[in-house]
Design a protein around this motif. Structure first.
Motif, mmCIF file in Angstrom:
data_model
loop_
_atom_site.group_PDB
_atom_site.id
_atom_site.type_symbol
_atom_site.label_atom_id
_atom_site.label_comp_id
_atom_site.label_asym_id
_atom_site.label_seq_id
_atom_site.Cartn_x
_atom_site.Cartn_y
_atom_site.Cartn_z
ATOM 1 N N MET A 33 1.771 -6.492 -0.564
ATOM 2 C CA MET A 33 0.424 -6.645 -1.110
ATOM 3 C C MET A 33 -0.080 -8.071 -0.889
ATOM 4 O O MET A 33 -1.227 -8.275 -0.465
ATOM 5 C CB MET A 33 0.421 -6.299 -2.603
ATOM 6 N N LEU A 34 0.766 -9.057 -1.149
ATOM 7 C CA LEU A 34 0.366 -10.460 -0.951
ATOM 8 C C LEU A 34 0.107 -10.749 0.516
ATOM 9 O O LEU A 34 -0.855 -11.456 0.855
ATOM 10 C CB LEU A 34 1.430 -11.397 -1.513
ATOM 11 N N ALA A 35 0.916 -10.200 1.401
ATOM 12 C CA ALA A 35 0.691 -10.380 2.837
ATOM 13 C C ALA A 35 -0.643 -9.750 3.238
ATOM 14 O O ALA A 35 -1.408 -10.343 4.016
ATOM 15 C CB ALA A 35 1.841 -9.764 3.631
ATOM 16 N N PHE A 36 -0.939 -8.571 2.695
ATOM 17 C CA PHE A 36 -2.208 -7.896 2.988
ATOM 18 C C PHE A 36 -3.382 -8.763 2.535
ATOM 19 O O PHE A 36 -4.369 -8.917 3.261
ATOM 20 C CB PHE A 36 -2.246 -6.527 2.289
ATOM 21 N N ILE A 37 -3.276 -9.340 1.339
ATOM 22 C CA ILE A 37 -4.338 -10.197 0.810
ATOM 23 C C ILE A 37 -4.568 -11.385 1.747
ATOM 24 O O ILE A 37 -5.706 -11.709 2.081
ATOM 25 C CB ILE A 37 -3.990 -10.663 -0.619
ATOM 26 N N SER A 38 -3.491 -12.028 2.190
ATOM 27 C CA SER A 38 -3.620 -13.173 3.095
ATOM 28 C C SER A 38 -4.178 -12.772 4.447
ATOM 29 O O SER A 38 -5.125 -13.380 4.944
ATOM 30 C CB SER A 38 -2.263 -13.848 3.296
#
Length: 79
Positions: A20-25
């Protein structure tokens, strides 16, 4: 009673949160609403909406906020 939820192990939850954090970035998400809308969509991986709403909302909100602040700082340094 039928439960329509994905049961994830602790390790799976941690990996999903990393994803999820990678997707946000990678997608330069700047607003929690945009991310929540994606998590509710058919395109989102299974379990993302539950992870977002169960206990990770504050952390994800702060991550998005810091992503936005970083983008603002980068734009300011380009001037």
């Amino acid at each position: 009673m039928h439960q329509n939820r994905l049961a994830l192990s602790t390790g799976d939850k941690r990996q999903a949160l990393r994803d999820m954090l990678a997707f946000i970035s990678e997608n330069e998400i700047m607003h929690l609403k945009d991310f929540a809308d994606y998590c509710m969509s058919e395109e989102a991986p299974a379990g993302w909406f539950e992870l977002l709403t169960e206990r990770n909302t504050l952390f994800i909100k702060e991550y998005i906020k810091s992503n936005w602040q970083k983008q603002q700082n980068l734009r300011g340094s380009e001037k």
